[in-house]
Write a protein that holds these residues in place. Structure first.
Motif, PDB file in Angstrom:
ATOM      1  N   PHE A  14      55.579  41.318  42.144  1.00 22.04           N
ATOM      2  CA  PHE A  14      55.439  40.564  40.904  1.00 22.04           C
ATOM      3  C   PHE A  14      56.563  39.545  40.741  1.00 22.04           C
ATOM      4  CE2 PHE A  14      54.906  39.557  36.478  1.00 22.04           C
ATOM      5  CZ  PHE A  14      53.531  39.615  36.333  1.00 22.04           C
ATOM      6  N   ARG A  15      57.767  39.900  41.130  1.00 19.38           N
ATOM      7  CA  ARG A  15      58.878  38.957  41.020  1.00 19.38           C
ATOM      8  C   ARG A  15      58.630  37.716  41.875  1.00 19.38           C
ATOM      9  NH1 ARG A  15      64.161  39.195  43.831  1.00 19.38           N
ATOM     10  NH2 ARG A  15      63.393  37.112  44.290  1.00 19.38           N
ATOM     11  N   ASP A  16      57.947  37.911  43.019  1.00 18.00           N
ATOM     12  CA  ASP A  16      57.634  36.783  43.890  1.00 18.00           C
ATOM     13  C   ASP A  16      56.523  35.909  43.294  1.00 18.00           C
ATOM     14  OD1 ASP A  16      59.541  37.570  45.751  1.00 18.00           O
ATOM     15  OD2 ASP A  16      58.128  38.865  46.814  1.00 18.00           O
ATOM     16  N   LYS A  17      55.629  36.542  42.542  1.00 21.04           N
ATOM     17  CA  LYS A  17      54.585  35.777  41.865  1.00 21.04           C
ATOM     18  C   LYS A  17      55.204  34.845  40.817  1.00 21.04           C
ATOM     19  CE  LYS A  17      50.995  39.336  42.331  1.00 21.04           C
ATOM     20  NZ  LYS A  17      50.077  40.242  41.589  1.00 21.04           N
ATOM     21  N   VAL A  18      56.173  35.362  40.078  1.00 16.93           N
ATOM     22  CA  VAL A  18      56.840  34.545  39.068  1.00 16.93           C
ATOM     23  C   VAL A  18      57.594  33.399  39.731  1.00 16.93           C
ATOM     24  CG1 VAL A  18      58.597  34.527  37.261  1.00 16.93           C
ATOM     25  CG2 VAL A  18      57.022  36.460  37.444  1.00 16.93           C
ATOM     26  N   ALA A  19      58.308  33.704  40.810  1.00  8.43           N
ATOM     27  CA  ALA A  19      59.041  32.664  41.531  1.00  8.43           C
ATOM     28  C   ALA A  19      58.083  31.613  42.081  1.00  8.43           C
ATOM     29  CB  ALA A  19      59.856  33.282  42.665  1.00  8.43           C
ATOM     30  N   HIS A  20      56.942  32.059  42.583  1.00  5.97           N
ATOM     31  CA  HIS A  20      55.943  31.124  43.120  1.00  5.97           C
ATOM     32  C   HIS A  20      55.411  30.220  42.014  1.00  5.97           C
ATOM     33  CE1 HIS A  20      52.988  29.601  45.916  1.00  5.97           C
ATOM     34  NE2 HIS A  20      52.000  29.915  45.097  1.00  5.97           N
ATOM     35  N   ALA A  21      55.204  30.785  40.834  1.00  6.29           N
ATOM     36  CA  ALA A  21      54.708  29.992  39.709  1.00  6.29           C
ATOM     37  C   ALA A  21      55.705  28.899  39.329  1.00  6.29           C
ATOM     38  CB  ALA A  21      54.441  30.899  38.506  1.00  6.29           C
ATOM     39  N   ILE A  22      56.983  29.243  39.332  1.00  5.98           N
ATOM     40  CA  ILE A  22      58.014  28.238  39.025  1.00  5.98           C
ATOM     41  C   ILE A  22      58.004  27.136  40.071  1.00  5.98           C
ATOM     42  CG2 ILE A  22      60.494  27.833  38.808  1.00  5.98           C
ATOM     43  CD1 ILE A  22      60.744  30.674  37.692  1.00  5.98           C
TER      44      ILE A  22
END
Length: 232
Positions: A82-90
């Motif tokens: 999930f942390r990587d999903k947030v980073a990807h969104a940014i």
């Protein structure tokens, strides 16, 4: 979350404004030039942008959020933490920016004291869009803390990115990872604090207080950042 598409005429004004923003910022001169270049009736431009170029800058930001949402929905996130999903969104939000100078000028505009509220609302809206698109279902105090934390991360990323001249923005990529790491460390600290025996006497009271905090309702003040949006 669904963001309404930008009005086609307003979209034309945005495109016509971008070549002028680098020289005049998001200013009355830029709006006047965009109105002339796009061959839009000044009365129509005034109706679409009652606050002038400020509304044009806001529409430009919303257009970027909409593009990010589309890209995020199309991305394959199945194997990501999930942390990587947030980073990807940014990262996607940065990738859809087609004019770095327009963002730089916008950052300057919304840093002005009388524009700070609008700037905070835009950043909050971006954080809200990311969480909603990633499927956030929280409706308690976590709804606010998630968006507050991500707003702080996104704001710092934008400022770093504006000054980044590294190859393929590698320095910004690394900066995003560090900021997400900081957030995860904070979440770990909170979990450890709750497990601390010294915290237990206060746990019940704190949980009741936090439990009383709810996400905004459908009739929330539309001027507040991150107001509720019913699923479309």
């Amino acid at each position: 979350m669904t963001i309404a598409p930008v009005d086609p005429i307003l979209d034309q004004l945005i495109d016509a404004a971008l070549p002028h923003v680098a020289f005049d910022g998001w200013s009355p001169e830029t709006l006047a030039a965009a109105t002339r270049d796009a061959e839009v009736d000044p009365a129509v431009a005034k109706a679409l942008c009652p606050r002038g170029a400020v509304d044009l800058a806001i529409a430009y930001h919303h257009k970027g959020d909409a593009a990010m949402i589309s890209a995020l929905k199309a991305a394959d996130l199945a194997d990501m933490r999930f942390r990587d999903k947030v980073a990807h969104a940014i990262r996607l939000r940065l990738q859809v920016i087609d004019d770095k100078e327009a963002v730089r000028r916008g950052t300057t505009l919304f840093a002005l004291p009388h524009m700070a509220g609008d700037g905070a609302k835009l950043v909050w809206g971006t954080a809200d869009a990311i969480w909603d698109t990633l499927g956030d279902t929280s409706r308690d105090a976590n709804w606010y803390t998630k968006r507050m934390t991500l707003s702080a991360v996104y704001s710092s990323v934008i400022l770093f990115w504006l000054g980044d001249d590294s190859l393929n923005m590698q320095a910004t990529d690394d900066f995003i990872d560090r900021r997400i790491d900081n957030v995860m460390q904070f979440e770990k600290f909170k979990a450890q604090a709750k497990a601390n025996p010294l915290f237990k006497p206060f746990a019940g009271t704190l949980e009741r207080m936090m439990g009383a905090i709810k996400a905004p309702s459908a009739d929330a003040d539309p001027d507040l950042p991150g107001v509720w949006r019913d699923p479309q």
